[in-house]
Write an enzyme that holds these catalytic residues in place. Structure first.
Site, PDB file in Angstrom:
ATOM      1  N   ASP A   1      56.547 159.538  23.026  1.00  0.00           N
ATOM      2  CA  ASP A   1      57.682 160.452  22.971  1.00  0.00           C
ATOM      3  C   ASP A   1      58.704 160.038  24.018  1.00  0.00           C
ATOM      4  O   ASP A   1      58.552 159.007  24.674  1.00  0.00           O
ATOM      5  CB  ASP A   1      57.231 161.905  23.128  1.00  0.00           C
ATOM      6  CG  ASP A   1      56.655 162.192  24.501  1.00  0.00           C
ATOM      7  OD1 ASP A   1      56.183 161.244  25.159  1.00  0.00           O
ATOM      8  OD2 ASP A   1      56.661 163.367  24.927  1.00  0.00           O
TER       9      ASP A   1
ATOM     10  N   SER B   1      61.221 165.524  27.498  1.00  0.00           N
ATOM     11  CA  SER B   1      60.057 165.040  26.759  1.00  0.00           C
ATOM     12  C   SER B   1      60.410 164.728  25.302  1.00  0.00           C
ATOM     13  O   SER B   1      61.241 163.882  25.026  1.00  0.00           O
ATOM     14  CB  SER B   1      58.932 166.076  26.867  1.00  0.00           C
ATOM     15  OG  SER B   1      57.734 165.594  26.349  1.00  0.00           O
TER      16      SER B   1
END
Length: 451
Positions: free
Chosen positions: A241, A104
Site C-alpha cells: 500500500d 497509508s
C-alpha cells in the site's frame, strides 16, 4: 469533541483536516509532552521524520520539521520511505521520536501524521491524549543555539534495505516476482530489496508523481497485479500500500492470497525454524474463521484482538509472541521490527516459496477461507452500534441461524464515518444475504437523520 488521534495517528483530508498549522502544533506539543515525561533527560533530543510521496507530504513534513526544530529538537529528514522504515530508523538511530507523514492506503487527497516513541514503538493512547490536550498552549521558545538543527539522512534507505536482507532466511535466486508498489513510499526500496535478494523482478505502480499514490493499484486494487503476474509468467506477485506497512499477494494463476493466508504460511515457516514464539499467532477479530480452523489443525494457538495493528502489537509484546497481523496484510514480526512491514512480509513470503520449492497456491491451501462478506454502512451514528437493542437482536438472530457454521461481526470504523457489517458463512450467497439483511437494520436504526 471527537478524539483527534484515531487508531493510526491523525488522519484526514490534507490542507483541510490535516493542515500545516496542525502538523506544526502537534509536533511542538509532542516535544513538550515527551520532555515532561523525561524522554529527553540528560541529552539533546533528536527525531527522525519521513513521508510517503503524496504532494501534501511535502508541505506537511516541512511543517513537522519546523515545529520540532522550533521546540529545540534536532531532525534527521529521511525523505520518502515506508512507515516501517521510519520506525526502524527511529530505533536504529537512537532517536527520541519518529514522525511519519502518510495516510497509508487512503486516496491521495488524504494525509496523516503518525508518531513513534524511542525504539520505534507507536505512542500509547495516554501520550496521544496528552499531546492533544497541549495543542497551541503558550510556551517559552528556545533561541540561539538551543533551536533544533535539520539535516538529511543520506544512508537511511541503504540501512533499511541492509536490515531486511540480514533477516532473509533463504535467498530468492531463480524466483520471478512482480511487485506493485502502489506508486508509494516503497517504490524505490522494494524492487531493490527483492533484486538484491536474488529475485527477477518486474515492477508496476513504481512511478510516484505525488498524485497517483494508491490510484487503481497496490494492495487495495489487486487487479493490475493479477493481470501482470499472469502476463509475465511470474511465480508470484506482491502488492504494497502507499506507505508499505501492508502486503497482499497473488499466486502464479492470478488468484489472491490475503493476509490471513500469508500469516498461516509464515506461521508454519517460523515454527519449522523454531522461531514462532509460544507456537502462537496473534490476529484480529476480522481474520477469517478458516485461519482459526487451520491453525488449530496445525497445533498453533491463535490469540485474537480488536482491529488495528497497534492492538495486535500490544498483545504480541505482552505475551512475547513473534508473529501477528491482520487480514488486510499488516503483518508484524517482533523479532525484526516494531510495526507492520509490507516489504519484509513480501520478502519472507517469497523466501518461503523459494525455500520450499512449492508454488504459492499450494502453500496457501493450508487454510480454506470461509466466504466472508463486508458491507460498509455509511452516514450512521457508529457510536451507538454496540448499544442499540434492535441491532443487537438482529445480530443474535443471524448468529442463531448460522448455528456455529459462521459468524457475525459489527464494527465501527476507527478511521471513517461508517459501521462495517461482516458475515462469514458456508456459502457466499448466504453470507451476502445475511450481511445485507443486517445492514438494513443498522441503516434504519442508526441513521444520522434520525438523531
Amino acid at each position: 469533541m471527537a478524539r483527534l488521534f484515531g487508531t493510526d495517528g491523525v488522519r484526514g483530508v490534507a490542507n483541510r483536516d490535516v493542515t500545516a498549522e496542525l502538523a506544526l502544533d502537534l509536533s511542538v506539543a509532542a516535544a513538550h509532552v515527551l520532555a515532561d515525561i523525561g524522554a529527553f533527560a540528560g541529552h539533546r533530543p533528536f527525531a527522525v521524520v519521513g513521508r510517503d510521496p503524496r504532494a501534501s507530504g511535502e508541505f506537511l513534513s516541512a511543517a513537522v520539521v519546523a515545529g520540532l526544530a522550533s521546540a529545540g529538537i534536532d531532525v534527521l529528514d529521511v525523505g520518502v520511505l515506508p512507515t516501517p522504515a521510519v520506525a526502524f530508523l527511529t530505533a536504529a538511530r537512537g532517536a527520541d521520536l519518529g514522525v511519519m507523514l502518510s495516510a497509508s492506503h487512503n486516496a491521495m487527497p488524504d494525509n496523516g501524521i503518525k508518531f513513534f516513541a524511542r525504539g520505534g514503538h507507536k505512542l500509547d493512547d495516554a501520550i496521544e491524549d496528552a499531546i492533544e490536550k497541549r495543542l497551541r498552549e503558550s510556551w517559552e521558545r528556545p533561541t540561539g543555539a538551543a533551536v533544533g538543527r535539520v539535516r538529511t539522512d543520506v544512508r537511511a534507505a541503504d540501512d533499511y534495505v541492509a536490515h531486511l536482507l540480514a533477516v532473509l532466511p533463504h535467498r530468492l535466486d531463480g524466483l520471478h516476482v512482480v511487485v506493485d508498489c502502489a506508486h508509494g513510499a516503497a517504490s524505490a526500496v522494494a524492487p531493490r530489496l527483492l533484486r538484491e535478494a536474488g529475485a527477477r523482478v518486474d515492477v508496476i505502480g513504481g512511478e510516484p508523481d505525488g498524485l497517483n499514490i494508491n490510484d487503481g493499484c497496490g494492495s487495495t486494487h489487486l487487479e493490475p497485479l493479477q493481470a501482470a503476474v499472469v502476463e509475465h509468467g511470474a511465480d508470484l506477485g506482491v502488492a504494497l500500500d502507499g506507505d508499505a506497512d501492508r502486503c497482499l499477494a497473488v499466486d502464479a494463476l492470478g488468484d489472491v492470497v490475503d493476509g490471513d493466508q500469508i500469516m498461516a504460511i509464515l506461521a508454519l515457516a517460523l515454527r519449522e525454524r523454531g522461531a514462532l514464539a509460544g507456537d502462537t499467532l496473534v490476529a484480529t477479530v476480522m481474520s477469517n474463521l478458516g485461519l482459526m480452523q487451520a491453525m488449530q489443525r496445525e497445533g498453533i494457538t491463535v490469540e485474537q484482538t480488536a482491529v488495528g495493528d497497534r492492538y495486535v502489537l500490544e498483545r504480541m509484546r505482552r505475551g512475547g509472541f513473534s508473529l501477528g497481523g491482520e487480514q488486510s496484510g499488516h503483518v508484524i514480526f517482533t523479532d525484526h521490527g516494531t510495526t507492520g512491514d509490507g516489504v519484509l512480509t513480501a520478502l519472507l513470503l517469497a523466501s518461503r516459496v523459494a525455500q520450499s520449492g512449492r508454488p504459492l497456491a499450494e502453500l496457501a491451501q493450508v487454510m480454506q477461507r470461509l466466504p466472508q462478506v463486508m458491507v460498509n454502512v455509511r452516514d450512521v451514528d457508529k457510536a451507538r452500534a454496540a448499544d442499540d437493542g434492535d441491532v443487537l437482536a438482529a445480530v443474535q438472530a443471524i448468529e442463531s441461524e448460522l448455528a456455529g457454521t459462521g459468524r457475525v461481526l459489527l464494527r465501527p470504523s476507527g478511521t471513517e464515518p461508517l459501521v462495517r457489517v461482516m458475515v462469514e458463512a458456508g456459502e457466499a450467497a448466504q453470507a451476502q444475504a445475511l450481511a445485507d439483511r443486517l445492514a438494513v437494520v443498522v441503516r434504519e436504526r442508526l441513521a444520522l437523520s434520525g438523531e
